[in-house]
Design an enzyme around this catalytic site. Structure first.
Site, PDB file in Angstrom:
ATOM      1  N   GLY A  67       0.895  -1.254  -0.015  1.00 12.59           N
ATOM      2  CA  GLY A  67       0.256   0.142   0.112  1.00 12.59           C
ATOM      3  C   GLY A  67       0.830   1.285   0.115  1.00 12.59           C
ATOM      4  O   GLY A  67       0.279   2.462  -0.029  1.00 12.59           O
ATOM      5  N   CYS A  68       2.334   1.196  -0.016  1.00 12.88           N
ATOM      6  CA  CYS A  68       3.004   2.120  -0.043  1.00 12.88           C
ATOM      7  C   CYS A  68       3.425   2.455  -1.515  1.00 12.88           C
ATOM      8  O   CYS A  68       3.878   1.681  -2.127  1.00 12.88           O
ATOM      9  CB  CYS A  68       4.311   2.045   0.870  1.00 12.88           C
ATOM     10  SG  CYS A  68       3.899   1.891   2.390  1.00 12.88           S
ATOM     11  N   ALA A  69       3.344   3.674  -2.094  1.00 14.89           N
ATOM     12  CA  ALA A  69       4.160   3.988  -3.468  1.00 14.89           C
ATOM     13  C   ALA A  69       5.675   3.841  -3.350  1.00 14.89           C
ATOM     14  O   ALA A  69       6.090   3.253  -4.415  1.00 14.89           O
ATOM     15  CB  ALA A  69       3.803   5.389  -3.956  1.00 14.89           C
ATOM     16  N   SER A  70       6.268   4.056  -2.301  1.00 12.99           N
ATOM     17  CA  SER A  70       7.639   3.795  -2.294  1.00 12.99           C
ATOM     18  C   SER A  70       7.882   2.458  -1.688  1.00 12.99           C
ATOM     19  O   SER A  70       6.849   1.712  -1.339  1.00 12.99           O
ATOM     20  CB  SER A  70       8.352   4.654  -0.972  1.00 12.99           C
ATOM     21  OG  SER A  70       7.934   6.054  -1.316  1.00 12.99           O
TER      22      SER A  70
END
Length: 138
Positions: A47-50
């Site tokens: 769920g993290c773009a990074s």
């Protein structure tokens, strides 16, 4: 690593958001190196773009089983957010971690108003993952 209350006080002292972003980056840089063997799918935060990885270690503190976290990200500000979260949950048992209202605790930092929607979603995902880990370790 500063205590969470100290981070909140430092944020209040810094008027300018450019200075606050620099402070977040400095907090991230102060995290201990993350072990390469834990940069895998099992430790990745969804769920993290990074790219973000967490692992938890059980520690005994005054006869209590507490959790200590290690983490890393390929994004400087996100790494700083990791440091803030780890300070928030430092020295807590799994049950105490699950009882923390992270949104309320983080409100004085006003992160939601100054993070991109992607970073805000990533912060929520990191909190969710910490809670999942705490629930597993109960």
């Amino acid at each position: 690593m500063p205590r969470f209350d100290d981070i909140v006080a430092d944020f209040k002292f810094l008027d300018d958001w450019d200075d606050r972003y620099k402070y977040l980056i400095d907090l991230g840089r102060a995290l201990p190196p993350y072990p390469e063997e834990f940069r895998d799918e099992a430790h990745k935060v969804r769920g993290c773009a990074s790219q973000v990885w967490f692992r938890a270690r059980e520690e005994a503190e005054n006869g209590r089983k507490t959790l200590a976290f290690d983490g890393d990200s390929d994004a400087h500000i996100v790494k700083g957010l990791i440091a803030v979260l780890f300070a928030l949950y430092a020295g807590k048992t799994p049950e105490e971690i699950l009882a923390v209202d992270a949104r309320a605790a983080l409100a004085p930092l006003d992160l939601e108003g100054h993070l991109t929607p992607q970073r805000s979603n990533g912060l929520v995902s990191m909190i969710k993952r910490i809670n999942e880990i705490a629930a597993e370790k109960r």
